[in-house]
Design a protein around this motif. Sequence first.
Motif, PDB file in Angstrom:
ATOM      1  N   LEU A   1      63.791  18.469  54.957  1.00  0.00           N
ATOM      2  CA  LEU A   1      64.407  17.536  55.809  1.00  0.00           C
ATOM      3  C   LEU A   1      64.906  16.571  54.758  1.00  0.00           C
ATOM      4  O   LEU A   1      66.214  16.331  54.893  1.00  0.00           O
ATOM      5  N   ARG A   2      64.352  16.072  53.739  1.00  0.00           N
ATOM      6  CA  ARG A   2      64.979  15.000  52.783  1.00  0.00           C
ATOM      7  C   ARG A   2      66.010  15.853  51.901  1.00  0.00           C
ATOM      8  O   ARG A   2      67.001  15.442  51.799  1.00  0.00           O
ATOM      9  N   ASP A   3      65.722  17.297  51.377  1.00  0.00           N
ATOM     10  CA  ASP A   3      66.899  17.844  50.973  1.00  0.00           C
ATOM     11  C   ASP A   3      68.100  18.166  51.563  1.00  0.00           C
ATOM     12  O   ASP A   3      69.291  17.956  51.163  1.00  0.00           O
ATOM     13  N   TRP A   4      67.855  18.426  52.837  1.00  0.00           N
ATOM     14  CA  TRP A   4      69.090  18.664  53.988  1.00  0.00           C
ATOM     15  C   TRP A   4      69.840  17.312  53.978  1.00  0.00           C
ATOM     16  O   TRP A   4      71.380  17.333  53.897  1.00  0.00           O
ATOM     17  N   GLN A   5      69.118  16.360  54.175  1.00  0.00           N
ATOM     18  CA  GLN A   5      70.002  14.780  54.228  1.00  0.00           C
ATOM     19  C   GLN A   5      70.619  14.518  52.920  1.00  0.00           C
ATOM     20  O   GLN A   5      71.771  14.175  52.902  1.00  0.00           O
ATOM     21  N   GLN A   6      70.179  14.741  51.755  1.00  0.00           N
ATOM     22  CA  GLN A   6      70.776  14.372  50.401  1.00  0.00           C
ATOM     23  C   GLN A   6      71.868  15.425  50.214  1.00  0.00           C
ATOM     24  O   GLN A   6      73.020  15.126  49.647  1.00  0.00           O
ATOM     25  N   ARG A   7      71.734  16.921  50.694  1.00  0.00           N
ATOM     26  CA  ARG A   7      72.820  17.618  50.565  1.00  0.00           C
ATOM     27  C   ARG A   7      74.110  17.148  51.380  1.00  0.00           C
ATOM     28  O   ARG A   7      75.192  17.493  50.953  1.00  0.00           O
ATOM     29  N   ARG A   8      73.895  16.400  52.498  1.00  0.00           N
ATOM     30  CA  ARG A   8      74.770  15.894  53.384  1.00  0.00           C
ATOM     31  C   ARG A   8      75.173  14.466  52.883  1.00  0.00           C
ATOM     32  O   ARG A   8      75.963  13.992  53.571  1.00  0.00           O
ATOM     33  N   SER A   9      74.790  14.002  51.700  1.00  0.00           N
ATOM     34  CA  SER A   9      75.442  12.639  51.154  1.00  0.00           C
ATOM     35  C   SER A   9      76.766  12.342  51.285  1.00  0.00           C
ATOM     36  O   SER A   9      77.158  11.501  51.556  1.00  0.00           O
TER      37      SER A   9
ATOM     38  N   ARG B   1      75.368   5.536  55.512  1.00  0.00           N
ATOM     39  CA  ARG B   1      74.084   5.744  55.949  1.00  0.00           C
ATOM     40  C   ARG B   1      73.980   7.308  56.463  1.00  0.00           C
ATOM     41  O   ARG B   1      74.839   7.772  56.700  1.00  0.00           O
ATOM     42  N   TYR B   2      72.834   7.867  56.292  1.00  0.00           N
ATOM     43  CA  TYR B   2      72.564   9.349  56.640  1.00  0.00           C
ATOM     44  C   TYR B   2      72.637   8.909  58.345  1.00  0.00           C
ATOM     45  O   TYR B   2      72.424   7.906  58.691  1.00  0.00           O
ATOM     46  N   PHE B   3      73.023   9.979  59.132  1.00  0.00           N
ATOM     47  CA  PHE B   3      73.036   9.932  60.558  1.00  0.00           C
ATOM     48  C   PHE B   3      72.746  11.203  61.006  1.00  0.00           C
ATOM     49  O   PHE B   3      72.860  12.305  60.403  1.00  0.00           O
ATOM     50  N   HIS B   4      72.491  11.212  62.430  1.00  0.00           N
ATOM     51  CA  HIS B   4      72.154  12.344  63.344  1.00  0.00           C
ATOM     52  C   HIS B   4      73.002  12.394  64.438  1.00  0.00           C
ATOM     53  O   HIS B   4      73.107  11.235  65.008  1.00  0.00           O
ATOM     54  N   THR B   5      73.633  13.431  64.566  1.00  0.00           N
ATOM     55  CA  THR B   5      74.503  13.440  65.919  1.00  0.00           C
ATOM     56  C   THR B   5      73.792  13.926  67.223  1.00  0.00           C
ATOM     57  O   THR B   5      73.255  14.976  66.893  1.00  0.00           O
ATOM     58  N   THR B   6      73.829  13.207  68.235  1.00  0.00           N
ATOM     59  CA  THR B   6      73.169  13.936  69.509  1.00  0.00           C
ATOM     60  C   THR B   6      74.371  13.761  70.259  1.00  0.00           C
ATOM     61  O   THR B   6      75.418  12.770  70.409  1.00  0.00           O
ATOM     62  N   ARG B   7      74.331  14.677  71.567  1.00  0.00           N
ATOM     63  CA  ARG B   7      75.262  14.530  72.568  1.00  0.00           C
ATOM     64  C   ARG B   7      75.194  13.554  73.646  1.00  0.00           C
ATOM     65  O   ARG B   7      76.357  12.875  74.098  1.00  0.00           O
ATOM     66  N   MET B   8      74.021  12.907  73.773  1.00  0.00           N
ATOM     67  CA  MET B   8      73.929  12.005  74.801  1.00  0.00           C
ATOM     68  C   MET B   8      73.755  10.859  74.248  1.00  0.00           C
ATOM     69  O   MET B   8      73.035  10.659  73.265  1.00  0.00           O
ATOM     70  N   TRP B   9      73.893   9.732  74.686  1.00  0.00           N
ATOM     71  CA  TRP B   9      73.772   8.273  74.232  1.00  0.00           C
ATOM     72  C   TRP B   9      72.847   7.712  75.042  1.00  0.00           C
ATOM     73  O   TRP B   9      72.705   7.794  76.031  1.00  0.00           O
ATOM     74  N   PRO B  10      71.814   7.271  73.930  1.00  0.00           N
ATOM     75  CA  PRO B  10      70.633   6.509  74.795  1.00  0.00           C
ATOM     76  C   PRO B  10      70.860   5.420  75.523  1.00  0.00           C
ATOM     77  O   PRO B  10      71.719   4.468  75.269  1.00  0.00           O
ATOM     78  N   LYS B  11      70.456   5.470  76.838  1.00  0.00           N
ATOM     79  CA  LYS B  11      70.604   4.133  77.503  1.00  0.00           C
ATOM     80  C   LYS B  11      69.784   2.939  77.132  1.00  0.00           C
ATOM     81  O   LYS B  11      70.056   1.955  77.473  1.00  0.00           O
ATOM     82  N   ARG B  12      68.749   3.174  76.265  1.00  0.00           N
ATOM     83  CA  ARG B  12      67.960   2.062  75.633  1.00  0.00           C
ATOM     84  C   ARG B  12      68.417   1.723  74.486  1.00  0.00           C
ATOM     85  O   ARG B  12      67.552   1.319  73.585  1.00  0.00           O
TER      86      ARG B  12
END
Length: 143
Positions: free
Chosen positions: A20-28, A35-46
């Motif tokens: 996981l760390r390697d994958w995030q660093q490759r996407r630097s 910042r590192y980020f993760h994209t998700t389809r749904m926006w959290p209501k909270r």
Amino acid sequence: MTDFIHMQKLSVGSESVESLRDWQQRRSGQRLEGRYFHTTRMWPKREAELTNGGSIYWVIQGVMQVRQKIVGLRERVGQDGISRCAILLDDELVRVEPVLRRPFQGWRYLKPEDAPRDLAKSREGEPGLPAELSAALAEIGVR
């Protein structure tokens, strides 16, 4: 009563915390606001609770093993024109006591009282256990 909540998410394709760390660093080169980020389809209501001290707890190979603090949510429009939620993450990966999790789609909220504890600082430098062993230990209640 707490005024924050966590999120749990499968880290699809990761075999270990290190992968996981390697994958995030490759996407630097693809960072958002530095910042590192993760994209998700749904926006959290909270959203307010997630960004008020919440973390994303990553499930790797069926075991919740590590977390990252959530520092913000941003709209991100894909090449297809669809609006999605980018979850901005702190760079630090914090290992947690392993907890088994069944597969699920998307993400789920995680109450602070149900979140696994961080591993002791003295154990942070230790190499992680293989996923199969970590899962087996979590299954019998050994952390």
